[in-house]
Design a protein around this motif. Structure first.
Motif, short mmCIF file in Angstrom:
data_model
loop_
_atom_site.label_atom_id
_atom_site.label_comp_id
_atom_site.label_asym_id
_atom_site.label_seq_id
_atom_site.Cartn_x
_atom_site.Cartn_y
_atom_site.Cartn_z
N ALA A 136 -38.01 -8.06 25.26
CA ALA A 136 -36.76 -8.82 25.21
C ALA A 136 -35.67 -8.01 24.50
O ALA A 136 -34.50 -8.02 24.92
N PHE A 137 -36.06 -7.31 23.44
CA PHE A 137 -35.13 -6.47 22.70
C PHE A 137 -34.53 -5.40 23.62
O PHE A 137 -33.31 -5.18 23.65
N LYS A 138 -35.38 -4.77 24.41
CA LYS A 138 -34.90 -3.75 25.35
C LYS A 138 -34.00 -4.35 26.42
O LYS A 138 -33.01 -3.74 26.83
N ASP A 139 -34.33 -5.57 26.85
CA ASP A 139 -33.51 -6.22 27.89
C ASP A 139 -32.11 -6.56 27.38
O ASP A 139 -31.11 -6.28 28.05
N TYR A 140 -32.05 -7.17 26.21
CA TYR A 140 -30.76 -7.62 25.68
C TYR A 140 -29.87 -6.46 25.25
O TYR A 140 -28.64 -6.58 25.26
N PHE A 141 -30.48 -5.35 24.85
CA PHE A 141 -29.70 -4.19 24.41
C PHE A 141 -29.88 -3.02 25.38
O PHE A 141 -29.95 -1.86 24.97
N SER A 142 -29.92 -3.34 26.66
CA SER A 142 -30.15 -2.32 27.69
C SER A 142 -29.02 -1.29 27.74
O SER A 142 -29.19 -0.21 28.30
N PHE A 143 -27.85 -1.62 27.17
CA PHE A 143 -26.72 -0.70 27.16
C PHE A 143 -26.91 0.43 26.14
O PHE A 143 -26.17 1.42 26.16
N ALA A 144 -27.88 0.31 25.24
CA ALA A 144 -28.05 1.30 24.17
C ALA A 144 -28.72 2.56 24.70
O ALA A 144 -29.67 2.50 25.49
N CYS A 175 -14.65 -7.00 15.18
CA CYS A 175 -14.35 -6.11 14.06
C CYS A 175 -13.51 -4.96 14.60
O CYS A 175 -14.05 -3.97 15.09
N PRO A 176 -12.18 -5.06 14.51
CA PRO A 176 -11.32 -4.02 15.06
C PRO A 176 -11.37 -2.70 14.30
O PRO A 176 -10.83 -1.70 14.77
N VAL A 177 -12.02 -2.70 13.14
CA VAL A 177 -12.19 -1.45 12.40
C VAL A 177 -13.39 -0.68 12.92
O VAL A 177 -13.39 0.55 12.96
N PHE A 178 -14.43 -1.39 13.34
CA PHE A 178 -15.63 -0.73 13.84
C PHE A 178 -15.51 -0.35 15.31
O PHE A 178 -15.50 0.82 15.67
N SER A 179 -15.45 -1.35 16.19
CA SER A 179 -15.55 -1.04 17.61
C SER A 179 -14.96 -2.14 18.48
O SER A 179 -15.01 -3.32 18.13
N LYS A 180 -14.43 -1.73 19.63
CA LYS A 180 -13.99 -2.70 20.63
C LYS A 180 -15.17 -3.49 21.19
O LYS A 180 -14.99 -4.56 21.78
N ARG A 181 -16.37 -2.95 21.02
CA ARG A 181 -17.56 -3.57 21.61
C ARG A 181 -18.31 -4.48 20.61
O ARG A 181 -19.40 -4.95 20.93
N THR A 182 -17.73 -4.72 19.44
CA THR A 182 -18.43 -5.52 18.43
C THR A 182 -18.89 -6.87 18.98
O THR A 182 -20.04 -7.28 18.77
N SER A 183 -18.02 -7.56 19.69
CA SER A 183 -18.39 -8.89 20.21
C SER A 183 -19.55 -8.78 21.19
O SER A 183 -20.42 -9.67 21.24
N GLU A 184 -19.62 -7.70 21.96
CA GLU A 184 -20.73 -7.48 22.89
C GLU A 184 -22.04 -7.31 22.13
O GLU A 184 -23.07 -7.89 22.50
N TYR A 185 -22.01 -6.53 21.06
CA TYR A 185 -23.22 -6.31 20.27
C TYR A 185 -23.71 -7.62 19.65
O TYR A 185 -24.91 -7.91 19.64
#
Length: 420
Positions: free
Chosen positions: A209-217, A143-153
């Protein structure tokens, strides 16, 4: 029945208008100068909307869209329109609705500018809603309107669901575990908040698992949704990280919580705040519908004496935190705008919900305050408030339009009203 012709104008909500035999067909994702063939329509809200059409000849106003999902995703009706033309049409549509001719200030960034996105998680796909279909979902890759990191999320979300076996929401049956993923970014701080909206509470293993997968947050929430409505709302519980992320606009820092409303375009927000500041007069300011103190804290930083009134107690709590964080002189309290005594203020700022001021407009007329700044992304609501109430005591002195919403027909207006 097949209809062929040239799009001559845009409707007030940004659809191409195709006239045939004194009947209008509204064609999404088309612009003046496009030649189209409409194969199928459906009736919606008293209009014929094209659901199957071909673009036969392209308008010279067109540009190549950046997003591979353009044309099906409901987020960006105007991504195929050159940005300068977007601004021109926004001014034209605003004038058509309100009668006000005003300049438009463009967004400093028109890509990766949104600071929040709500990704729907369904059995039909994970991504964003399809235009015109309440059950349609666009399986999103970027989503180039939201973020360059959309695919990562989205990769993290899909991997998390795969490991835990949590079921996506079934829109038809209204059943499942996970319904939305809301991601917020501080564009000027780099901070990220991830909030999963689910119909079940997480077990210890799932939470880990939630914390592991989204550790970048920097901030991680799980919101329990107890109703079947298709919206990204739930009762948030912090799973990891900080309770807030921060966004910094100029010299002001704002705290953002999962339940906070905050303007979606951080880059253009500075222009909006400066427009309000430029129209503010005197020393004492009343900020009605003050929210988390977006306008009030900014003005207090510039020496104005600010009092804010907001119906939502949580928003008032956040506004007070923003006052403390920025060390400014401003007071915020819980109250209904239409029941607020309008005392000896030099300027009153109103940023009402989409339905407009309604009863509060008459309160302002009777108040005697000299200057009102009406901030709104809904020109129809402003027109009704002005024609039915505010024009009894106020004239329109000046207006600035700020493009907070590139690639859509929407625009934010700051309208200066002066007592006659």
């Amino acid at each position: 029945m097949r209809i062929r012709g040239e799009i001559k104008e845009l409707s007030a909500d940004g659809l191409g208008v195709l006239e045939r035999n004194n009947r209008a067909v509204y064609v999404p994702f088309t612009y003046p100068g496009d030649v189209v063939s409409v194969n199928k329509t459906r009736r919606r809200f008293g209009r014929r909307i094209a659901t199957d059409f071909e673009l036969l000849e392209s308008s010279p106003l067109r540009q190549t869209s950046r997003c591979p999902h353009f044309g099906t995703c409901g987020g960006c009706l105007w991504q195929g329109l050159r940005y300068g033309e977007q601004l021109r049409f926004k001014a034209e549509l605003f004038e058509r609705i309100t009668g006000i001719s005003a300049p438009v200030k463009g967004s400093p960034n028109i890509w990766n500018f949104r600071n929040v996105s709500n990704f729907i998680v369904t059995t039909w796909g994970i991504g964003l809603k399809e235009y015109g279909d309440p059950l349609g979902v666009v399986e999103l890759s970027e989503c180039p309107v939201f973020s360059k990191r959309t695919s990562e999320y989205l990769r993290a979300l899909r991997a998390f669901l795969s490991e835990t076996g949590l079921k996506p929401w079934n829109l038809k049956k209204k059943a499942g575990d996970v319904h939305y993923l809301r991601v917020r970014e501080g564009k000027f701080t780099g901070e990220v908040m991830v909030n999963l909206i689910a119909h079940t509470k997480p077990s210890e293993d799932v939470a880990e698992a939630f914390k592991d997968y989204f550790s970048f947050a920097d901030s991680l929430y799980w919101s329990l949704k107890t109703d079947e409505r298709d919206d990204p709302r739930g009762e948030p519980e912090i799973i990891g990280g900080e309770p807030f992320i921060r966004e910094r606009i100029g010299d002001v820092t704002y705290l953002i919580h999962p339940n906070s409303f905050f303007q979606t375009n951080s880059y253009a927000l500075g222009s909006l705040l400066k427009a309000v500041e430029g129209f503010t007069d005197g020393e004492r300011v009343l900020d009605l519908y003050s929210g988390v103190g977006t306008f009030g804290v900014w003005l207090a930083k510039r020496g104005f004496e600010v009092e804010g009134v907001e119906l939502n107690p949580f928003a008032v709590e956040m506004a007070r935190k923003n006052v403390e964080l920025n060390g400014v002189n401003a007071r915020f309290r819980v109250g209904r705008a239409e029941e607020t005594p309008i005392g000896d203020y030099d300027t009153v700022i109103v940023d009402p919900p989409r339905k407009g001021l309604r009863e509060a407009a008459e309160l302002l007329v009777k108040s005697g305050v000299e200057r009102i700044l009406y901030v709104s992304c809904n020109p129809k609501a402003f027109r009704l408030d002005y024609e039915n109430h505010l024009r009894k005591a106020y004239r329109i002195e000046d207006t600035i339009l700020i493009d907070m919403f590139p690639h859509t027909p929407h625009v934010e207006a700051v309208i200066w009203l002066e007592r006659t």
